[in-house]
Design a protein around this motif. Structure first.
Motif, PDB file in Angstrom:
ATOM      1  N   TYR A   1       0.837  -1.198   0.000  1.00 58.69           N
ATOM      2  CA  TYR A   1       0.000   0.000   0.000  1.00 58.69           C
ATOM      3  C   TYR A   1       0.875   1.253   0.000  1.00 58.69           C
ATOM      4  CZ  TYR A   1      -3.815  -3.173   1.461  1.00 58.69           C
ATOM      5  OH  TYR A   1      -4.724  -4.191   1.552  1.00 58.69           O
ATOM      6  N   GLN A   2       1.945   1.234   0.780  1.00 57.40           N
ATOM      7  CA  GLN A   2       2.854   2.377   0.853  1.00 57.40           C
ATOM      8  C   GLN A   2       3.490   2.640  -0.510  1.00 57.40           C
ATOM      9  OE1 GLN A   2       3.329   4.404   3.564  1.00 57.40           O
ATOM     10  NE2 GLN A   2       4.526   5.678   2.191  1.00 57.40           N
ATOM     11  N   GLN A   3       3.935   1.587  -1.157  1.00 56.88           N
ATOM     12  CA  GLN A   3       4.572   1.718  -2.470  1.00 56.88           C
ATOM     13  C   GLN A   3       3.581   2.268  -3.509  1.00 56.88           C
ATOM     14  OE1 GLN A   3       5.993  -1.964  -4.108  1.00 56.88           O
ATOM     15  NE2 GLN A   3       7.315  -0.935  -5.583  1.00 56.88           N
TER      16      GLN A   3
ATOM     17  N   ALA B   1       0.918   4.025  -2.890  1.00 58.40           N
ATOM     18  CA  ALA B   1       0.581   5.396  -2.502  1.00 58.40           C
ATOM     19  C   ALA B   1       1.645   6.370  -2.996  1.00 58.40           C
ATOM     20  CB  ALA B   1       0.429   5.491  -0.989  1.00 58.40           C
ATOM     21  N   GLU B   2       2.892   6.010  -2.805  1.00 60.10           N
ATOM     22  CA  GLU B   2       3.979   6.886  -3.238  1.00 60.10           C
ATOM     23  C   GLU B   2       3.992   7.045  -4.754  1.00 60.10           C
ATOM     24  OE1 GLU B   2       7.533   5.212  -1.533  1.00 60.10           O
ATOM     25  OE2 GLU B   2       6.912   5.739   0.503  1.00 60.10           O
ATOM     26  N   SER B   3       3.771   5.955  -5.479  1.00 60.52           N
ATOM     27  CA  SER B   3       3.824   6.038  -6.938  1.00 60.52           C
ATOM     28  C   SER B   3       2.614   6.755  -7.525  1.00 60.52           C
ATOM     29  CB  SER B   3       3.977   4.653  -7.562  1.00 60.52           C
ATOM     30  OG  SER B   3       2.848   3.859  -7.297  1.00 60.52           O
ATOM     31  N   ASN B   4       1.531   6.864  -6.768  1.00 59.85           N
ATOM     32  CA  ASN B   4       0.320   7.542  -7.252  1.00 59.85           C
ATOM     33  C   ASN B   4       0.045   8.852  -6.519  1.00 59.85           C
ATOM     34  OD1 ASN B   4      -1.082   5.748  -9.340  1.00 59.85           O
ATOM     35  ND2 ASN B   4      -0.477   4.314  -7.742  1.00 59.85           N
ATOM     36  N   ASN B   5       0.961   9.221  -5.618  1.00 55.69           N
ATOM     37  CA  ASN B   5       0.856  10.476  -4.877  1.00 55.69           C
ATOM     38  C   ASN B   5      -0.482  10.617  -4.139  1.00 55.69           C
ATOM     39  OD1 ASN B   5       2.022  12.846  -3.943  1.00 55.69           O
ATOM     40  ND2 ASN B   5       1.104  14.060  -5.574  1.00 55.69           N
TER      41      ASN B   5
ATOM     42  N   PRO C   1      -2.534   9.227  -0.239  1.00 58.37           N
ATOM     43  CA  PRO C   1      -2.231   8.680   1.088  1.00 58.37           C
ATOM     44  C   PRO C   1      -2.340   7.149   1.108  1.00 58.37           C
ATOM     45  CG  PRO C   1      -3.895  10.421   1.221  1.00 58.37           C
ATOM     46  CD  PRO C   1      -3.701  10.102  -0.229  1.00 58.37           C
ATOM     47  N   PRO C   2      -1.469   6.478   1.862  1.00 57.79           N
ATOM     48  CA  PRO C   2      -1.523   5.011   1.961  1.00 57.79           C
ATOM     49  C   PRO C   2      -2.865   4.510   2.488  1.00 57.79           C
ATOM     50  CG  PRO C   2       0.444   5.865   3.047  1.00 57.79           C
ATOM     51  CD  PRO C   2      -0.371   7.033   2.619  1.00 57.79           C
TER      52      PRO C   2
END
Length: 107
Positions: free
Chosen positions: A65-67, A69-73, A75-76
């Motif tokens: 989920y974190q990954q 979230a970061e790639s799609n800008n 929140p996780p």
């Protein structure tokens, strides 16, 4: 972007499930675990084996989920919520899911 994220979440759920396929499927079938709308698995039985399985799966889900979230800008928590909705919807008959009211339901 939402379609791409949805496709990634579906693929992620297959990867996460397949990594522990037999054990997770057995736990689901036996009513030892349940899916929540927040994207994480909950142990419905308190034995060590079930707790360990839930811990490992949730750890992997959290990292994914974190990954995403970061790639799609985004929140996780939003990624986890979208995944949770899909996992609850895809639960098979006889498996436990947590409803909006917080109560456990057997599909």
């Amino acid at each position: 972007m939402k379609k791409q994220l949805a496709a990634i979440l579906v693929a992620l759920s297959f990867i996460t499930s397949n990594a522990w396929a037999l054990t997770l499927n057995e736990a689901r079938t036996q009513g030892r675990v349940g899916e929540t709308l927040n994207g994480y698995l909950v142990a419905l039985q308190t034995d060590a084996e079930t707790q360990a399985l839930v811990s490992e799966i949730n750890k992997a889900r959290s990292a994914s989920y974190q990954q995403l979230a970061e790639s799609n800008n985004i929140p996780p928590e939003e990624v986890a919520k979208m995944a949770g909705q899909k996992l609850v919807a895809r639960a098979k008959p006889g498996e436990y899911v947590q409803g909006i009211n917080g109560k456990w339901l057997r599909k």
